[in-house]
Design a protein around this motif. Sequence first.
Motif, PDB file in Angstrom:
ATOM      1  N   LEU A   1      35.458  31.551  71.326  1.00 50.68           N
ATOM      2  CA  LEU A   1      35.928  32.811  70.921  1.00 50.68           C
ATOM      3  C   LEU A   1      35.797  33.316  69.476  1.00 50.68           C
ATOM      4  O   LEU A   1      35.526  32.175  68.668  1.00 50.68           O
ATOM      5  N   LEU A   2      35.749  34.790  69.408  1.00 50.98           N
ATOM      6  CA  LEU A   2      35.586  34.964  67.786  1.00 50.98           C
ATOM      7  C   LEU A   2      36.960  35.059  67.480  1.00 50.98           C
ATOM      8  O   LEU A   2      37.903  35.890  67.953  1.00 50.98           O
ATOM      9  N   PRO A   3      37.306  34.467  66.632  1.00 50.10           N
ATOM     10  CA  PRO A   3      38.728  34.295  65.833  1.00 50.10           C
ATOM     11  C   PRO A   3      39.233  35.485  65.015  1.00 50.10           C
ATOM     12  O   PRO A   3      38.647  35.419  63.971  1.00 50.10           O
ATOM     13  N   ILE A   4      40.029  36.129  65.366  1.00 50.27           N
ATOM     14  CA  ILE A   4      40.467  37.381  64.645  1.00 50.27           C
ATOM     15  C   ILE A   4      41.819  37.073  64.636  1.00 50.27           C
ATOM     16  O   ILE A   4      42.637  38.421  64.661  1.00 50.27           O
ATOM     17  N   TRP A   5      42.555  36.050  64.818  1.00 52.26           N
ATOM     18  CA  TRP A   5      44.145  36.013  64.777  1.00 52.26           C
ATOM     19  C   TRP A   5      44.341  35.311  63.641  1.00 52.26           C
ATOM     20  O   TRP A   5      44.154  35.697  62.484  1.00 52.26           O
ATOM     21  N   VAL A   6      45.413  34.616  63.427  1.00 50.86           N
ATOM     22  CA  VAL A   6      46.374  34.035  62.438  1.00 50.86           C
ATOM     23  C   VAL A   6      46.069  34.583  60.987  1.00 50.86           C
ATOM     24  O   VAL A   6      44.844  34.973  60.741  1.00 50.86           O
TER      25      VAL A   6
ATOM     26  N   ARG B   1      35.683  38.385  74.594  1.00 46.92           N
ATOM     27  CA  ARG B   1      35.780  37.101  73.837  1.00 46.92           C
ATOM     28  C   ARG B   1      36.265  36.772  72.622  1.00 46.92           C
ATOM     29  O   ARG B   1      35.628  36.480  71.561  1.00 46.92           O
ATOM     30  N   LEU B   2      37.485  37.343  72.557  1.00 49.12           N
ATOM     31  CA  LEU B   2      38.072  37.233  71.263  1.00 49.12           C
ATOM     32  C   LEU B   2      39.236  36.616  71.094  1.00 49.12           C
ATOM     33  O   LEU B   2      40.204  36.450  72.188  1.00 49.12           O
ATOM     34  N   ALA B   3      39.727  35.871  70.243  1.00 47.97           N
ATOM     35  CA  ALA B   3      41.245  35.119  69.956  1.00 47.97           C
ATOM     36  C   ALA B   3      42.001  36.018  69.024  1.00 47.97           C
ATOM     37  O   ALA B   3      41.385  36.363  68.013  1.00 47.97           O
TER      38      ALA B   3
END
Length: 397
Positions: free
Chosen positions: A36-41, A354-356
């Motif tokens: 996934l594309l990480p856009i979290w934390v 496909r995102l986190a």
Amino acid sequence: MILDIKDFVDTYYVERKNTNSTKWDLLEERFGDPDLLPIWVADMEFKAPDSVISALTERVQHGAYGYSFIPDAYYNTYSNWMEDSFGYKVEKEWCRPATGVVSALYWFMNCYTEEGDAVIITPPVYYPFFNVIRDLDRTLVTADMTENDGRFELDFDLFEQKIEENDVKLFILCSPHNPAGRVWTESELERMLAICEKHDVLVIADEIHQDFAYGEHKHTPAPLVADGKYTDRIVLVNAASKSFNLPGLLHANIVIENDALRKQFDDYAGQHIKSEKNILGHLATQAAYEGGGEWLEGLKNVILSNYAYVRETLGVHIPEAKVMKLEGTYLPMIDLRGFLAPEDTKEFVQEKCRLAVDYGEWFGEGYEGYIRLNLATHPKFVKEAVDRMVEEYKKMK
Ligand SMILES: Cc1ncc(COP(=O)(O)O)c(C=O)c1O
């Protein structure tokens, strides 16, 4: 010199994949999908300010990593930062180090409350606030905020009613508020603190996002509210870690002005907190406060430009997606319920786009259908994330 957005990104962007990064390398564990594309934390793809890297490099090159103490110079620098930024002159005597803000929340909970005591928080709110209350067998009381035209506001009557009904002992204030993106006005803070005073509630002020307040929004440290009227019931904790991308260095600041509360904390610490200081943590914090001011301004411009991209692009292409206002922090929420059933959020965000991301329900019950994005990153990732959302939305229509 404050770098413009392109120069900031070109100078400080760094790949995080395959560096034992929680954000990038624990996707399989946290989301069940490594691609996934990480856009979290709340963790960035930017190197820390040059002042931090030089101070750490010098120390690392020195080669000896023995026990350390926090020097007076640290406190002078910290106090100057607090005074220049917020007009708060912090005395060294009030300060205690912590190995992180969340760790400090666990200490405060144990130090100032008993098992079963009621603790109030204001969802949607940073999920470790729930954890600390539940993990330590305190009673969770929530006063949910009300969303008004993309802005979360505290319902003061509900807040007071919940405090009264549950005999609340402690309030964990998140200021600025993550993930609501609110920078509380002084009058809002004063109303909260007055209610706490009326019902004898102790206030833990988590001000880790203090350095992110935009435009006319100004952060007021809780101990300064109403000229210090409520200082005696406030335990403050903040850090340079969110501001300068240092959270892996485990260092935070506790500030307790009231002598009795400080003594209570010291007594607790004498029995329960025996960790030494992380030499790199306090060194990096000092260097960030000493030399990171312009870096921080450059970063804020990147965040605001990323936010404008999200707002404008979604506004044009997915008008039913509601982007919450961003007064502070770098973590806006987006309400997707205008075009998605809340239970379909994960399928849309994760399987299709496909995102986190951080999901609304992590921040409290009833926030399914919201997501939180982290905008302290390279604009290319923000663009990619938003463009994928637009593309998948179009396919749905
Ligand atoms: C409100 C709030 N408190 C604390 C933290 C984490 O602090 P630490 O890493 O020092 O435990 C975060 C991280 O995002 C946060 O948003």
